[in-house]
Design an enzyme around this catalytic site. Structure first.
Site, PDB file in Angstrom:
ATOM      1  N   LYS A  94      57.070  38.895  92.167  1.00  0.00           N
ATOM      2  CA  LYS A  94      55.922  38.816  91.276  1.00  0.00           C
ATOM      3  C   LYS A  94      54.773  39.630  91.869  1.00  0.00           C
ATOM      4  O   LYS A  94      54.781  39.946  93.045  1.00  0.00           O
ATOM      5  CB  LYS A  94      55.479  37.360  91.099  1.00  0.00           C
ATOM      6  CG  LYS A  94      56.489  36.512  90.332  1.00  0.00           C
ATOM      7  CD  LYS A  94      56.086  35.046  90.230  1.00  0.00           C
ATOM      8  CE  LYS A  94      54.667  34.841  89.810  1.00  0.00           C
ATOM      9  NZ  LYS A  94      54.311  35.572  88.561  1.00  0.00           N
ATOM     10  N   GLU A 103      48.683  33.475  92.075  1.00  0.00           N
ATOM     11  CA  GLU A 103      49.908  32.984  91.439  1.00  0.00           C
ATOM     12  C   GLU A 103      50.710  32.128  92.417  1.00  0.00           C
ATOM     13  O   GLU A 103      51.262  31.086  92.047  1.00  0.00           O
ATOM     14  CB  GLU A 103      50.749  34.163  90.936  1.00  0.00           C
ATOM     15  CG  GLU A 103      50.127  34.892  89.764  1.00  0.00           C
ATOM     16  CD  GLU A 103      50.846  36.183  89.397  1.00  0.00           C
ATOM     17  OE1 GLU A 103      50.550  36.718  88.311  1.00  0.00           O
ATOM     18  OE2 GLU A 103      51.691  36.653  90.184  1.00  0.00           O
TER      19      GLU A 103
END
Length: 219
Positions: A94, A103
């Site tokens: 990611k 995140e």
């Protein structure tokens, strides 16, 4: 379905994980943007919202949502985000959007992490997509040299600064046979804020949109 339709399908499937009273964490990226468009339909189920980036916060506020901080909320019931790659163990790469550190924090703070992708993102081995690494600006060259020793090819994402005021190196060519080990190795380099390998905290649920609809994988 084309790529946009698949993203919308995955986002719609994720709404089923938002139950009444949910403290919801919302990620960053194009697939998550499809989710954000749908959130007004389930507004009455959401107790509070936490966002992983300034960009996501702006979109949520445009729709009339109040966005709170993780410090205020403490933890969330569900965190929904996309990924650049996922393997069959729901380990992820990611950070293509540059929000990897926030995140990672929200994924760790969530009771359940639901990841939404299209079927092109499901791979046999992580590493075709360059691994984002957020670094302190003063440590950029030092970290780059260490990443070369790991047989990676770091490329500075020029003109980009994270919401935390840091730089991002996109590391190409890594052979990630063992994502847990690679995540640890990069995390240990002084100056690294976070690495975009999510192996120690993988997704709990992976929603994969393809031509035949959305299928679900779980850890």
């Amino acid at each position: 379905m084309d790529a946009t339709e698949k993203k919308r399908a995955a986002a719609k499937a994720a709404l089923g994980f938002i139950e009444p009273g949910t403290r919801l964490g919302v990620g960053t990226g194009s697939t998550v943007n499809c989710l954000i468009e749908l959130l007004p339909d389930v507004r009455d189920r959401i107790d509070c919202l936490v966002s992983s980036s300034k960009a996501t916060t702006a979109l949520l506020e445009e729709l009339g949502f109040e966005v709170r901080t993780l410090n205020e909320v403490g933890s969330t019931d569900v965190y929904i985000d996309g990924a650049d790659e996922s393997d069959k163990h729901l380990q992820l790469i990611k950070g293509g959007g540059g929000a990897l550190t926030r995140e990672k924090v929200l994924a760790a703070a969530a009771r359940r992490f639901v990841c939404i992708i299209d079927d092109s993102k499901l791979v046999g081995m992580l590493g075709t997509f360059p691994v984002p690494v957020e670094v302190l600006p003063m440590a950029q060259e030092f970290v780059s040299r260490r990443l070369v020793k790991l047989r990676g090819q770091p490329v500075w994402r020029e003109g980009f600064v994270t919401d935390n005021g840091n730089h991002v190196l996109d590391v190409q060519g890594l052979q990630i046979v063992n994502p847990l080990d690679m995540e640890e190795r990069i995390d240990r380099i002084p100056g690294v804020v976070a690495v975009g390998i999510f192996a120690h905290r993988p997704a709990d649920v992976l929603l994969i949109a393809g031509d035949d609809g959305v299928r679900e994988m779980r850890t």
